[in-house]
Design a protein around this motif. Sequence first.
Motif, PDB file in Angstrom:
ATOM      1  N   UNK A  20       0.833  -1.204   0.000  1.00 23.36           N
ATOM      2  CA  UNK A  20       0.000   0.000   0.000  1.00 23.36           C
ATOM      3  C   UNK A  20       0.866   1.251   0.000  1.00 23.36           C
ATOM      4  N   UNK A  21       0.581   2.146  -0.924  1.00 18.21           N
ATOM      5  CA  UNK A  21       1.298   3.413  -1.052  1.00 18.21           C
ATOM      6  C   UNK A  21       1.137   4.255   0.202  1.00 18.21           C
ATOM      7  N   UNK A  22       2.238   4.761   0.701  1.00 22.73           N
ATOM      8  CA  UNK A  22       2.208   5.647   1.856  1.00 22.73           C
ATOM      9  C   UNK A  22       3.507   6.430   1.886  1.00 22.73           C
ATOM     10  N   UNK A  23       3.441   7.685   1.566  1.00 20.81           N
ATOM     11  CA  UNK A  23       4.651   8.513   1.503  1.00 20.81           C
ATOM     12  C   UNK A  23       5.309   8.690   2.867  1.00 20.81           C
ATOM     13  N   UNK A  24       4.522   8.679   3.928  1.00 27.38           N
ATOM     14  CA  UNK A  24       5.068   8.906   5.262  1.00 27.38           C
ATOM     15  C   UNK A  24       5.906   7.740   5.777  1.00 27.38           C
ATOM     16  N   UNK A  25       5.633   6.513   5.313  1.00 29.89           N
ATOM     17  CA  UNK A  25       6.323   5.349   5.881  1.00 29.89           C
ATOM     18  C   UNK A  25       7.393   4.761   4.975  1.00 29.89           C
ATOM     19  N   UNK A  26       7.615   5.321   3.798  1.00 30.78           N
ATOM     20  CA  UNK A  26       8.663   4.835   2.916  1.00 30.78           C
ATOM     21  C   UNK A  26       8.403   3.450   2.333  1.00 30.78           C
ATOM     22  N   UNK A  27       7.144   3.122   2.093  1.00 30.20           N
ATOM     23  CA  UNK A  27       6.806   1.805   1.566  1.00 30.20           C
ATOM     24  C   UNK A  27       7.459   1.581   0.208  1.00 30.20           C
ATOM     25  N   UNK A  28       7.476   2.595  -0.629  1.00 32.83           N
ATOM     26  CA  UNK A  28       8.065   2.484  -1.964  1.00 32.83           C
ATOM     27  C   UNK A  28       9.518   2.008  -1.874  1.00 32.83           C
ATOM     28  N   UNK A  29      10.329   2.727  -1.146  1.00 29.25           N
ATOM     29  CA  UNK A  29      11.743   2.362  -0.991  1.00 29.25           C
ATOM     30  C   UNK A  29      11.879   0.990  -0.353  1.00 29.25           C
ATOM     31  N   UNK A  30      11.108   0.738   0.676  1.00 32.92           N
ATOM     32  CA  UNK A  30      11.152  -0.541   1.382  1.00 32.92           C
ATOM     33  C   UNK A  30      10.860  -1.700   0.433  1.00 32.92           C
ATOM     34  N   UNK A  31       9.770  -1.617  -0.307  1.00 30.11           N
ATOM     35  CA  UNK A  31       9.347  -2.714  -1.183  1.00 30.11           C
ATOM     36  C   UNK A  31      10.402  -3.027  -2.233  1.00 30.11           C
ATOM     37  N   UNK A  32      10.977  -2.008  -2.835  1.00 34.00           N
ATOM     38  CA  UNK A  32      11.929  -2.245  -3.916  1.00 34.00           C
ATOM     39  C   UNK A  32      13.320  -2.622  -3.418  1.00 34.00           C
ATOM     40  N   UNK A  33      13.568  -2.501  -2.127  1.00 31.78           N
ATOM     41  CA  UNK A  33      14.858  -2.923  -1.561  1.00 31.78           C
ATOM     42  C   UNK A  33      14.836  -4.344  -1.000  1.00 31.78           C
ATOM     43  N   UNK A  34      13.680  -4.998  -0.970  1.00 28.59           N
ATOM     44  CA  UNK A  34      13.630  -6.384  -0.501  1.00 28.59           C
ATOM     45  C   UNK A  34      14.412  -7.249  -1.489  1.00 28.59           C
ATOM     46  N   UNK A  35      15.312  -8.121  -1.008  1.00 28.81           N
ATOM     47  CA  UNK A  35      16.190  -8.862  -1.914  1.00 28.81           C
ATOM     48  C   UNK A  35      15.529 -10.023  -2.646  1.00 28.81           C
ATOM     49  N   UNK A  36      15.876 -10.140  -3.922  1.00 29.54           N
ATOM     50  CA  UNK A  36      15.429 -11.253  -4.759  1.00 29.54           C
ATOM     51  C   UNK A  36      15.795 -12.572  -4.072  1.00 29.54           C
ATOM     52  N   UNK A  37      14.894 -13.543  -4.149  1.00 29.08           N
ATOM     53  CA  UNK A  37      15.143 -14.859  -3.577  1.00 29.08           C
ATOM     54  C   UNK A  37      14.627 -15.023  -2.161  1.00 29.08           C
TER      55      UNK A  37
END
Length: 155
Positions: free
Chosen positions: A35-52
Amino acid sequence: MDCSRLEYIKNVNDDGDVWAYEGYPIGAYFRLNFKESKDTGVDTHAFNLPKGSLIILSQKRPEYERYLTHVVQLVNEGSEDKPQRETGTWGIFRWVKVHWIADFDNISRIPLDKKEMRADWGFHNTKAKLLSSPSLMSQWGSIDALRAHLGEVFN
């Protein structure tokens, strides 16, 4: 299932009285939403989760407790998924592959989150939380002990 790569647990929910991602069998691929939320940094968090990485999905339908319903694996790097992002509340996603799924036809056989994880760390956002978090480790002592237990739950 090899639980040595279990790294995260994530809150998921669907609208109404249905289970999120119920229609995807073992081996299927789907877009795991954040879920999009600018205050909690979900965008950065989601795309930094490692493959595998393997992620346990935990969800609650309105009249039930919270259950462990899926184990999924991130199949791409975040940089590969990010260009496909869409606008809107649920536009952030990562492609995952199903490794384990609950028997939704028999709710009594679906593992209860609170019972199996032995922690109540709150589910106020859609970020994936590390299984090695202090709240879980205070209950389990080590990530290896937790993974061994979850291996019994998911096999």
